[in-house]
Design a protein around this motif. Structure first.
Motif, short mmCIF file in Angstrom:
data_model
loop_
_atom_site.label_atom_id
_atom_site.label_comp_id
_atom_site.label_asym_id
_atom_site.label_seq_id
_atom_site.Cartn_x
_atom_site.Cartn_y
_atom_site.Cartn_z
N UNK A 84 50.90 38.21 40.05
CA UNK A 84 52.10 37.43 40.40
C UNK A 84 52.10 36.99 41.86
N UNK A 85 51.05 37.29 42.58
CA UNK A 85 50.99 36.93 43.99
C UNK A 85 50.48 35.50 44.17
N UNK A 86 50.94 34.86 45.24
CA UNK A 86 50.50 33.52 45.58
C UNK A 86 49.35 33.61 46.59
N UNK A 87 48.54 32.54 46.70
CA UNK A 87 47.35 32.60 47.57
C UNK A 87 47.60 33.07 48.99
N UNK A 88 48.75 32.71 49.57
CA UNK A 88 49.00 33.10 50.96
C UNK A 88 49.27 34.59 51.12
N UNK A 89 49.43 35.30 50.02
CA UNK A 89 49.65 36.75 50.04
C UNK A 89 48.40 37.53 49.68
N UNK A 90 47.28 36.84 49.53
CA UNK A 90 46.02 37.48 49.15
C UNK A 90 45.06 37.53 50.34
N UNK A 91 44.19 38.52 50.33
CA UNK A 91 43.13 38.58 51.33
C UNK A 91 42.06 37.54 50.98
N UNK A 92 41.13 37.29 51.92
CA UNK A 92 40.06 36.35 51.66
C UNK A 92 39.21 36.75 50.46
N UNK A 93 38.92 38.04 50.36
CA UNK A 93 38.13 38.53 49.23
C UNK A 93 38.87 38.38 47.92
N UNK A 94 40.17 38.63 47.93
CA UNK A 94 40.97 38.47 46.71
C UNK A 94 41.03 37.01 46.28
N UNK A 95 41.16 36.11 47.25
CA UNK A 95 41.20 34.68 46.89
C UNK A 95 39.88 34.25 46.24
N UNK A 104 33.91 35.07 54.38
CA UNK A 104 34.17 36.49 54.15
C UNK A 104 33.31 37.36 55.06
N UNK A 105 33.81 38.58 55.33
CA UNK A 105 32.98 39.52 56.07
C UNK A 105 31.91 40.08 55.13
N UNK A 106 31.00 40.89 55.67
CA UNK A 106 29.85 41.34 54.91
C UNK A 106 30.24 42.10 53.64
N UNK A 107 31.18 43.05 53.77
CA UNK A 107 31.56 43.87 52.62
C UNK A 107 32.21 43.03 51.53
N UNK A 108 33.13 42.15 51.92
CA UNK A 108 33.81 41.32 50.92
C UNK A 108 32.85 40.31 50.30
N UNK A 109 31.92 39.81 51.10
CA UNK A 109 30.93 38.88 50.57
C UNK A 109 30.06 39.54 49.51
N UNK A 110 29.62 40.76 49.79
CA UNK A 110 28.81 41.48 48.80
C UNK A 110 29.63 41.79 47.55
N UNK A 111 30.88 42.15 47.73
CA UNK A 111 31.74 42.47 46.58
C UNK A 111 31.89 41.26 45.66
#
Length: 237
Positions: free
Chosen positions: A149-160, A185-192
Motif C-alpha cells: 500500500x506504499x507509494x514510490x516516495x515512501x520506498x527505498x531505492x532497492x524497494x523501488x 543503488x549501493x552495492x548490497x541493494x544492487x546485488x539483492x
C-alpha cells in the motif's frame, strides 16, 4: 530457407538475434552501431551485456525489445520472427512477451505498489482474479507484501527496483530486459535486486538480458557478453 522454417529456428531459445546490423544517418555520415551481431538466450538464462559507453548497448536492447527495427538481420522472440510485423502487432508483442526494467525504476508516483502491478495487468487485459493472484504471488516472492500500500516516495531505492522487477514480471513475459537496473543503488541493494531477478528468470523460465556497467553483479549471471565495435564476444564470469 522458407519463412515458416525460419520461425522454427532454435525452439529452445526464447530470444534470438541473427546477423543484426544497425546504422544511423545516411551517406558519408552513416554510423554503424551494430555489425552483424548474433546471439540467443535460452529459457531460464540471465545474460549480462557489458561494454564501453557508446558501444551500442542501448541500441542492442531496443532491438531485442522490439522498440527498434534493425537495418539488417532478424529477431525472434518465443520462436516468432518479428520481421514483417506491423507497429500494432509489435506493440502487442511488447505488452505480452517482454518485461522491461529501467535504470530509475520509472514507477508511477500516483500509484501504490500493488496498483503498479495491477495497472500492467489492465493494459494486458488480464482477468481481474488472475491479476490479483499474480500480484500477490510476486509481492510475496519479492518481499514486498508489507509494502503493497506504499507509494514510490515512501520506498527505498532497492524497494523501488524490486517493484520494477515485479511489474516487469506481471504480464508473464517470455523475455526480461533490464537497462542498468543497479546504477542508482549501493552495492548490497544492487546485488539483492540482481539476485531476485536471476531467481525469477530461472524459476519462471524467462530469457533475461541485463545491460550493465556494474561488474559486482556479474556472478549472478549465467553468461557475460561484451559489446564492442558492434560485435558481441563472450567473457568468463
Amino acid at each position: 530457407m522458407n519463412t515458416e522454417a525460419k520461425k522454427r529456428i532454435a525452439p529452445a531459445a526464447k530470444l534470438r538475434l541473427n546477423g543484426v546490423s544497425h546504422a544511423y544517418g545516411d551517406g558519408e555520415a552513416l554510423l554503424t552501431v551494430l555489425d552483424g551481431l548474433s546471439c540467443s538466450v535460452a529459457a531460464g538464462e540471465l545474460v549480462a551485456v557489458v561494454g564501453p559507453s557508446g558501444s551500442g548497448k542501448s541500441t542492442f536492447l531496443s532491438i531485442a525489445g522490439a522498440l527498434l527495427t534493425p537495418s539488417q538481420g532478424e529477431v525472434w522472440i518465443g520462436g516468432r520472427s518479428l520481421g514483417g510485423l506491423s507497429p500494432r502487432q509489435l506493440a502487442e508483442l511488447r505488452l505480452h512477451e517482454i518485461g522491461f526494467i529501467f535504470q530509475g525504476a520509472n514507477l508511477l508516483p500516483y500509484l501504490n505498489v500493488e496498483d503498479q502491478l495491477r495497472f500492467v495487468a489492465k493494459l494486458a487485459r488480464i482477468d481481474t482474479g488472475q491479476a490479483a493472484r499474480r500480484a500477490d504471488e510476486l509481492l510475496e516472492r519479492l518481499g514486498l507484501s508489507e509494502r503493497r500500500r506504499h507509494y514510490p516516495d515512501k520506498l527505498s531505492g532497492g524497494e523501488r527496483q524490486r517493484v520494477a522487477v515485479a511489474r516487469a514480471l506481471m504480464n508473464d513475459p517470455s523475455v526480461m530486459l533490464a537497462d542498468e537496473p543497479t546504477a542508482s543503488l549501493d552495492a548490497d541493494r544492487g546485488r539483492e535486486v540482481t539476485r531476485l531477478l536471476a531467481e525469477r528468470v530461472k524459476a519462471e523460465g524467462k530469457a533475461g538480458i541485463i545491460v550493465t556497467h556494474d561488474e559486482r553483479i556479474l556472478p549472478y549471471c549465467d553468461r557475460v557478453l561484451r559489446l564492442e565495435q558492434g560485435r558481441l564476444s563472450e567473457e568468463r564470469v
